[in-house]
Design a protein around this motif. Structure first.
Motif, PDB file in Angstrom:
ATOM      1  N   THR A 169      34.654   8.570  25.505  1.00 21.93           N
ATOM      2  CA  THR A 169      34.173   8.079  24.213  1.00 21.93           C
ATOM      3  C   THR A 169      34.959   8.697  23.068  1.00 21.93           C
ATOM      4  O   THR A 169      35.448   7.997  22.176  1.00 21.93           O
ATOM      5  CB  THR A 169      32.678   8.387  24.047  1.00 21.93           C
ATOM      6  OG1 THR A 169      31.933   7.692  25.058  1.00 21.93           O
ATOM      7  CG2 THR A 169      32.180   7.960  22.672  1.00 21.93           C
ATOM      8  N   LEU A 170      35.084  10.018  23.077  1.00 23.26           N
ATOM      9  CA  LEU A 170      35.784  10.697  21.987  1.00 23.26           C
ATOM     10  C   LEU A 170      37.260  10.315  21.937  1.00 23.26           C
ATOM     11  O   LEU A 170      37.834  10.177  20.851  1.00 23.26           O
ATOM     12  CB  LEU A 170      35.618  12.210  22.126  1.00 23.26           C
ATOM     13  CG  LEU A 170      34.199  12.740  21.957  1.00 23.26           C
ATOM     14  CD1 LEU A 170      34.165  14.258  22.150  1.00 23.26           C
ATOM     15  CD2 LEU A 170      33.635  12.367  20.596  1.00 23.26           C
ATOM     16  N   ARG A 171      37.869  10.163  23.097  1.00 24.76           N
ATOM     17  CA  ARG A 171      39.283   9.771  23.121  1.00 24.76           C
ATOM     18  C   ARG A 171      39.472   8.408  22.445  1.00 24.76           C
ATOM     19  O   ARG A 171      40.437   8.206  21.703  1.00 24.76           O
ATOM     20  CB  ARG A 171      39.791   9.726  24.562  1.00 24.76           C
ATOM     21  CG  ARG A 171      41.280   9.387  24.650  1.00 24.76           C
ATOM     22  CD  ARG A 171      41.804   9.546  26.064  1.00 24.76           C
ATOM     23  NE  ARG A 171      41.132   8.639  27.001  1.00 24.76           N
ATOM     24  CZ  ARG A 171      40.460   9.040  28.073  1.00 24.76           C
ATOM     25  NH1 ARG A 171      40.343  10.332  28.343  1.00 24.76           N
ATOM     26  NH2 ARG A 171      39.896   8.162  28.870  1.00 24.76           N
ATOM     27  N   HIS A 172      38.536   7.501  22.672  1.00 21.93           N
ATOM     28  CA  HIS A 172      38.667   6.155  22.103  1.00 21.93           C
ATOM     29  C   HIS A 172      38.327   6.130  20.616  1.00 21.93           C
ATOM     30  O   HIS A 172      39.082   5.585  19.808  1.00 21.93           O
ATOM     31  CB  HIS A 172      37.771   5.177  22.857  1.00 21.93           C
ATOM     32  CG  HIS A 172      37.900   3.766  22.376  1.00 21.93           C
ATOM     33  ND1 HIS A 172      39.092   3.071  22.391  1.00 21.93           N
ATOM     34  CD2 HIS A 172      36.976   2.914  21.847  1.00 21.93           C
ATOM     35  CE1 HIS A 172      38.908   1.855  21.906  1.00 21.93           C
ATOM     36  NE2 HIS A 172      37.634   1.747  21.560  1.00 21.93           N
ATOM     37  N   VAL A 173      37.204   6.734  20.239  1.00 21.09           N
ATOM     38  CA  VAL A 173      36.790   6.635  18.825  1.00 21.09           C
ATOM     39  C   VAL A 173      37.706   7.428  17.910  1.00 21.09           C
ATOM     40  O   VAL A 173      37.831   7.111  16.717  1.00 21.09           O
ATOM     41  CB  VAL A 173      35.326   7.085  18.628  1.00 21.09           C
ATOM     42  CG1 VAL A 173      34.381   6.227  19.451  1.00 21.09           C
ATOM     43  CG2 VAL A 173      35.142   8.557  18.960  1.00 21.09           C
ATOM     44  N   GLY A 191      40.693   3.560  16.925  1.00 21.00           N
ATOM     45  CA  GLY A 191      39.294   3.872  16.639  1.00 21.00           C
ATOM     46  C   GLY A 191      39.080   4.216  15.185  1.00 21.00           C
ATOM     47  O   GLY A 191      38.113   3.761  14.563  1.00 21.00           O
ATOM     48  N   PHE A 192      39.966   5.023  14.624  1.00 21.19           N
ATOM     49  CA  PHE A 192      39.863   5.369  13.207  1.00 21.19           C
ATOM     50  C   PHE A 192      39.949   4.128  12.336  1.00 21.19           C
ATOM     51  O   PHE A 192      39.206   3.980  11.363  1.00 21.19           O
ATOM     52  CB  PHE A 192      40.964   6.361  12.821  1.00 21.19           C
ATOM     53  CG  PHE A 192      40.605   7.805  13.049  1.00 21.19           C
ATOM     54  CD1 PHE A 192      39.609   8.408  12.303  1.00 21.19           C
ATOM     55  CD2 PHE A 192      41.263   8.546  14.015  1.00 21.19           C
ATOM     56  CE1 PHE A 192      39.260   9.740  12.507  1.00 21.19           C
ATOM     57  CE2 PHE A 192      40.919   9.881  14.233  1.00 21.19           C
ATOM     58  CZ  PHE A 192      39.923  10.480  13.480  1.00 21.19           C
ATOM     59  N   ALA A 193      40.844   3.222  12.683  1.00 22.84           N
ATOM     60  CA  ALA A 193      40.984   1.991  11.907  1.00 22.84           C
ATOM     61  C   ALA A 193      39.713   1.150  11.988  1.00 22.84           C
ATOM     62  O   ALA A 193      39.260   0.584  10.978  1.00 22.84           O
ATOM     63  CB  ALA A 193      42.188   1.188  12.403  1.00 22.84           C
ATOM     64  N   HIS A 220      27.153   0.922  10.514  1.00 24.62           N
ATOM     65  CA  HIS A 220      27.429   2.099  11.337  1.00 24.62           C
ATOM     66  C   HIS A 220      27.067   1.839  12.786  1.00 24.62           C
ATOM     67  O   HIS A 220      27.872   2.102  13.699  1.00 24.62           O
ATOM     68  CB  HIS A 220      26.642   3.293  10.798  1.00 24.62           C
ATOM     69  CG  HIS A 220      27.020   4.600  11.421  1.00 24.62           C
ATOM     70  ND1 HIS A 220      26.438   5.057  12.583  1.00 24.62           N
ATOM     71  CD2 HIS A 220      27.926   5.546  11.054  1.00 24.62           C
ATOM     72  CE1 HIS A 220      26.954   6.243  12.895  1.00 24.62           C
ATOM     73  NE2 HIS A 220      27.854   6.556  11.986  1.00 24.62           N
ATOM     74  N   ARG A 221      25.877   1.315  13.006  1.00 25.43           N
ATOM     75  CA  ARG A 221      25.435   1.051  14.379  1.00 25.43           C
ATOM     76  C   ARG A 221      26.357   0.045  15.062  1.00 25.43           C
ATOM     77  O   ARG A 221      26.778   0.238  16.209  1.00 25.43           O
ATOM     78  CB  ARG A 221      23.993   0.550  14.387  1.00 25.43           C
ATOM     79  CG  ARG A 221      23.560  -0.046  15.725  1.00 25.43           C
ATOM     80  CD  ARG A 221      22.114  -0.449  15.737  1.00 25.43           C
ATOM     81  NE  ARG A 221      21.279   0.709  15.970  1.00 25.43           N
ATOM     82  CZ  ARG A 221      21.038   1.235  17.176  1.00 25.43           C
ATOM     83  NH1 ARG A 221      21.600   0.699  18.256  1.00 25.43           N
ATOM     84  NH2 ARG A 221      20.268   2.274  17.313  1.00 25.43           N
ATOM     85  N   THR A 222      26.677  -1.042  14.371  1.00 25.20           N
ATOM     86  CA  THR A 222      27.514  -2.080  14.965  1.00 25.20           C
ATOM     87  C   THR A 222      28.887  -1.543  15.329  1.00 25.20           C
ATOM     88  O   THR A 222      29.402  -1.773  16.432  1.00 25.20           O
ATOM     89  CB  THR A 222      27.659  -3.266  13.999  1.00 25.20           C
ATOM     90  OG1 THR A 222      26.375  -3.829  13.742  1.00 25.20           O
ATOM     91  CG2 THR A 222      28.567  -4.334  14.582  1.00 25.20           C
ATOM     92  N   THR A 223      29.491  -0.812  14.408  1.00 24.74           N
ATOM     93  CA  THR A 223      30.836  -0.289  14.639  1.00 24.74           C
ATOM     94  C   THR A 223      30.853   0.716  15.776  1.00 24.74           C
ATOM     95  O   THR A 223      31.689   0.637  16.696  1.00 24.74           O
ATOM     96  CB  THR A 223      31.389   0.366  13.359  1.00 24.74           C
ATOM     97  OG1 THR A 223      31.463  -0.613  12.331  1.00 24.74           O
ATOM     98  CG2 THR A 223      32.755   0.964  13.602  1.00 24.74           C
TER      99      THR A 223
END
Length: 239
Positions: free
Chosen positions: A55-59, A64-66, A78-81
Motif C-alpha cells: 500500500t505505502l509503495r503505491h500511494v 500515487g502522489f499525482a 479523500h475516501r474515494t481517492t
C-alpha cells in the motif's frame, strides 16, 4: 531561521502530519490484522505487513502522489481517492481496502511526537494562542483530545471542512482570522517546503522542520520557543 526580527509573535500555527503527529507509524500489522478481522478477513502478521508495504509503495509513488492531488478538499474526495489507491496497490478486495482505510484515518492511531505535548502546554501557559492548519480529509481533533491537548488549541482549520487546501494562501488567512492575530504576528510551523512554505504568501513567518523524522523521537519543536524570545515571557503573548 534565527530569532524573528520583530520578536512579538502573538500566535503559532502548526501543521499536523509530520509536524506535531507521527506520520510514519500509523499503519502497523497488529492494528491492520484486527481491523481486517472485523471485516471478515484473516491476516497473519506477515500478510498484514505485506499489505502495508504494498500500500505505502503505491500511494507514495509518483503516480500515487499525482492521484492524491485535491483529495483533501472534502471527506468524500479523500475516501474515494485513498480507497481507490489502496485497492489498486494489491489489488485488494473491498473488505481489506476498508480495513486499511479505517486504520489510516483512525485518529487514535496517530501519535504525537515526544515534544508535541510539552510545547503546546508551554505555549498555553504563556498565553500564546495556538492553532492547527492541515490538509486532511478527516477530523483530527480526537487525536489531540486523546493526547490531552485539544484544549490548548484556539482553532483547528481543516482543508476538508473549507474546500481549500495549502498552498492556497486563503487557508492561512482564514486560520489567522480564527486566531485573532495578523499574519505577520503568526509563526507557521510545518515540514513541507511547498505547501507549508506557502504561508509566506499570506504574510506569515515560517519555520520548516527537517524532512527526516522517525517514530518515537523528538521533532525539534522546542526550537519554536527559541525562535520567538517574547514567547518566553509568561502572560505576554496573545492576550
Amino acid at each position: 531561521m534565527d530569532d524573528l526580527p520583530d520578536a512579538r509573535v502573538e500566535a503559532v500555527l502548526f501543521d499536523f502530519s509530520g509536524t506535531l503527529f507521527d506520520d510514519t507509524g500509523v499503519l502497523d500489522p497488529a492494528s491492520l490484522a484486527a481491523a481486517a478481522a472485523r471485516n471478515g478477513v484473516h491476516l497473519d502478521p506477515a500478510a498484514a505487513a505485506d499489505v502495508i508495504r504494498r500500500t505505502l509503495r503505491h500511494v507514495d509513488s509518483p503516480e500515487g502522489f499525482a492521484a492524491r492531488e485535491g483529495c483533501d478538499l472534502s471527506p468524500r474526495a479523500h475516501r474515494t481517492t485513498w480507497t481507490t489507491l489502496i485497492a489498486d496497490a494489491g489489488p485488494f478486495a473491498p473488505p481489506l481496502v476498508e480495513a486499511v482505510y479505517a486504520c489510516l484515518t483512525d485518529p487514535h492511531a496517530w501519535r504525537p511526537y515526544p515534544d508535541t505535548v510539552p510545547l503546546l502546554r508551554a505555549l498555553r501557559d504563556r498565553g500564546v494562542r495556538t492553532g492547527v492548519l492541515s490538509n486532511i480529509g478527516w477530523d483530527i481533533r480526537p487525536a489531540f483530545a486523546r493526547a490531552g491537548v485539544l484544549d490548548t488549541l484556539h482553532t483547528v482549520v481543516l482543508s476538508c471542512e473549507h474546500g481549500i487546501a495549502k498552498p492556497d494562501p486563503a487557508l492561512f488567512t482564514l486560520a489567522c482570522e480564527r486566531l485573532g492575530a495578523p499574519p505577520g504576528r503568526v509563526l507557521y510551523v510545518g515540514d513541507d517546503p511547498v505547501k507549508d512554505g506557502a504561508a509566506v504568501r499570506a504574510g506569515l513567518p515560517v519555520y520548516l522542520l527537517p524532512s527526516e523524522r522517525s517514530a518515537g523521537t523528538a521533532r525539534g519543536l522546542a526550537t519554536v520557543l527559541r525562535l520567538a524570545p517574547r514567547l518566553l515571557e509568561p502572560g505576554d503573548g496573545g492576550r
